[in-house]
Design an enzyme around this catalytic site. Structure first.
Site, PDB file in Angstrom:
ATOM      1  N   CYS A  83       0.828  -1.217   0.000  1.00 34.80           N
ATOM      2  CA  CYS A  83       0.000   0.000   0.000  1.00 34.80           C
ATOM      3  C   CYS A  83       0.858   1.262   0.000  1.00 34.80           C
ATOM      4  O   CYS A  83       0.342   2.362  -0.196  1.00 34.80           O
ATOM      5  CB  CYS A  83      -0.931   0.015   1.206  1.00 34.80           C
ATOM      6  SG  CYS A  83      -1.405  -1.610   1.760  1.00 34.80           S
ATOM      7  N   SER A 208     -11.458   1.739   4.102  1.00 36.26           N
ATOM      8  CA  SER A 208     -11.349   2.497   2.851  1.00 36.26           C
ATOM      9  C   SER A 208     -11.981   1.646   1.748  1.00 36.26           C
ATOM     10  O   SER A 208     -12.001   0.428   1.827  1.00 36.26           O
ATOM     11  CB  SER A 208      -9.882   2.779   2.555  1.00 36.26           C
ATOM     12  OG  SER A 208      -9.121   1.598   2.647  1.00 36.26           O
ATOM     13  N   HIS A 329      -8.739   4.618  -1.779  1.00 38.39           N
ATOM     14  CA  HIS A 329      -7.444   3.977  -1.553  1.00 38.39           C
ATOM     15  C   HIS A 329      -7.129   2.995  -2.675  1.00 38.39           C
ATOM     16  O   HIS A 329      -7.131   1.782  -2.474  1.00 38.39           O
ATOM     17  CB  HIS A 329      -7.482   3.271  -0.181  1.00 38.39           C
ATOM     18  CG  HIS A 329      -6.212   2.589   0.201  1.00 38.39           C
ATOM     19  ND1 HIS A 329      -4.968   3.019  -0.206  1.00 38.39           N
ATOM     20  CD2 HIS A 329      -5.986   1.488   0.971  1.00 38.39           C
ATOM     21  CE1 HIS A 329      -4.039   2.201   0.297  1.00 38.39           C
ATOM     22  NE2 HIS A 329      -4.636   1.264   1.001  1.00 38.39           N
TER      23      HIS A 329
END
Ligand SMILES: [Zn+2]
Lengths: 381, 130
Positions: A83, A208, A329
């Protein structure tokens, strides 16, 4: 010593882009950033992406992105740190300019998650940020690992569900003003509390969303004449990889070290920061991120929510464009969105709520369960 | 999971083996040739204790591929008697009954089945000590 400036910014709206490929989406953001910087070429392209191999069945992504963008011949790298791939790509580009080898480079973070249409499939893909042999083996999802932290945090510091709800509500509110955000609507505490369990105590409204997006930056070692935005500090660090090896499950140790390194390079202290973009993939991570950045002590991050400090008019305006919770995200793109949003805010042309003359912005991007962390410090004039 | 990958970790999955470092004393449930803590290669296999208590837990309602049929199930972060922490499912219990501090013991179970032609994976889970 070479300084690094942001001379162009490009973003796509985060959404389900059914009719676009991963490389095409990246090239769109890249072209916008190039146009904005008034450039036709760069010395290199750094692509931040996590899942193209698993979700889009496409590796060698950087070279393909360059071809979609009409930049044949340009050196290109894909940078992956789960991420935090976006911030890792920025850090790599930053280092390449600092070395003096390149003068102008592009960074593009991209994720095209909607090519995987099943919830179980995307859950499994995201879980590859954790240890496949010792964590995923047991049926752990990435959400479940975060839930273990949230459960323990709530237990040690007596935090109630409605305290975490304050985060989600504020992020949704901030996102309503951001045209690039995925979730541009407000939510109520009632809606937060009644949302379904994903991995108890994590509710749907702590998470998210899944979406597609690309964001790009042009970085240059030549100081621009108008409103120069400088990347004044970059800090990175890794932590013990697996959740169960952490000495303190409730401290994002690598993020803390990365912040210290970035602050030292930029010569700032936490008190100097005007705004932050933190990695609230789940509400608990938003809270722990504030603590890791030195804005609250261990266990006291939640007080910043209760006191309203994270609001645009609070002491530490947080995720003004909606954060991961509501801006969205698209994993490998997130770190680039964060820095793009901060630089627009410093220029005085934000995509969300406008602050009054901010000077220093800090972004924190977490990879995996904060096992690979990146902090970027931006300075305006 | 591929057969070679599974095969490599059987000592851990079946017998809860890990690694202890003779240089720094660091004990980990991982099977490693180099100590993740100090980098020494003077390491030995070690069997971890079978009992411990729940340090944290979660009830999974949105499982990853391959675990749908267990939904919902409990994942625990277990602190074993020697202080080593480890992940595992907590079974034979109503999810509402799981609490931090609950005493648990290892049990050998089927973990998951890889579709129609894949392997059946076994390993440890935990259940409450009665
Ligand atoms: Zn050692």
């Amino acid at each position: 010593m070479v300084s690094v400036y942001i001379t162009g910014v490009g973003m796509t709206k985060i959404d389900k882009h059914w009719d676009t490929t991963v490389s095409e989406l990246a090239s769109e953001a890249l072209r916008i950033a190039l146009n904005e910087a008034g450039m036709e070429s760069v010395d290199a392209v750094f692509v931040g992406n996590m899942l193209s191999g698993i979700v889009n069945s496409q590796e060698n992504l950087a070279s393909l992105v360059v071809s979609y963008a009409g930049l044949y011949g340009t050196p290109a790298f894909k940078v992956e740190a789960a991420c935090a791939s976006g911030a890792a790509a920025i850090a790599s580009a930053f280092i390449s300019l600092k070395s003096g080898m390149f003068k102008d480079v592009a960074v593009v973070g991209v994720e095209k998650m909607s090519d995987e249409t099943s919830v179980e499939g995307i859950t499994r893909a995201l879980a590859t940020a954790a240890d496949s042999e010792y964590e995923l083996y047991h049926g752990v999802s990435f959400t479940a690992l975060n839930a273990l932290i949230m459960q323990r945090y709530s237990y040690e510091f007596n935090v109630k569900p409605e305290d975490y709800g304050l985060w989600s509500i504020q992020m949704h509110k901030n996102a309503t003003m951001n045209p690039y955000a995925q979730l541009r609507f407000e939510i109520t505490m009632e809606k937060y509390l009644s949302s379904q369990w994903i991995s108890k105590p994590i509710r749907f409204m702590d998470c998210s969303p899944v979406g597609d997006g690309a964001a790009a930056l042009i970085l240059s070692s030549k100081k621009p004449k108008d409103s120069p935005i400088e990347i004044a500090g970059v800090g990175m660090a890794t932590d013990k990889f697996q959740s169960f090896l952490r000495e303190d499950l409730l401290t994002l140790a690598a993020a803390k070290i990365a912040a210290k390194r970035a602050y030292n390079m930029a010569n700032i202290r936490p008190e100097d920061i005007d705004m932050v973009e933190v990695h609230d993939a789940f509400t608990i991570m938003g809270v722990l991120s504030l603590e890791a950045l030195g804005l609250a002590e261990r266990g006291e991050g939640i007080e910043l929510l209760k006191n309203g400090d994270i609001k645009p008019d609070g002491t530490i305006p947080t995720n003004l464009a909606g954060g991961l919770k509501a801006r969205g995200h698209p994993v490998g793109a997130t770190g680039v969105y964060q820095v793009a949003e901060l630089s627009l805010q410093l220029r005085g042309t934000p995509v969300g709520v406008k602050l009054d003359n901010p000077n220093i912005g800090v972004a924190l991007n977490l990879g995996g369960l904060a096992s690979n962390c990146y902090v970027t410090v931006l300075k305006g004039e | 999971m591929s057969v070679p990958k599974y095969w490599r970790i059987i000592p851990h999955y079946y017998r809860l083996e890990g690694t202890i470092c003779k240089n720094c004393g660091y004990k980990t449930p991982l099977i490693r040739k180099i100590c993740p803590n100090c980098g020494s290669d003077d390491v030995e296999r070690v069997r971890l204790p079978r009992e411990g208590e729940v340090y944290s837990y979660t009830v999974v309602y949105s499982p990853p591929e391959g675990f749908e049929r267990h939904n919902p199930y409990v994942i625990g972060l277990i602190k074993l008697k020697d202080g080593t922490k480890i992940l595992g499912q907590i079974v034979d219990v109503d999810p509402e009954e799981v609490k931090i501090g609950l005493k648990v013991r290892m049990t050998f179970r089927r973990i998951s089945v890889d579709g129609k032609s894949g392997i059946i994976q076994y390993g440890y889970k935990f259940k409450p000590v009665k």
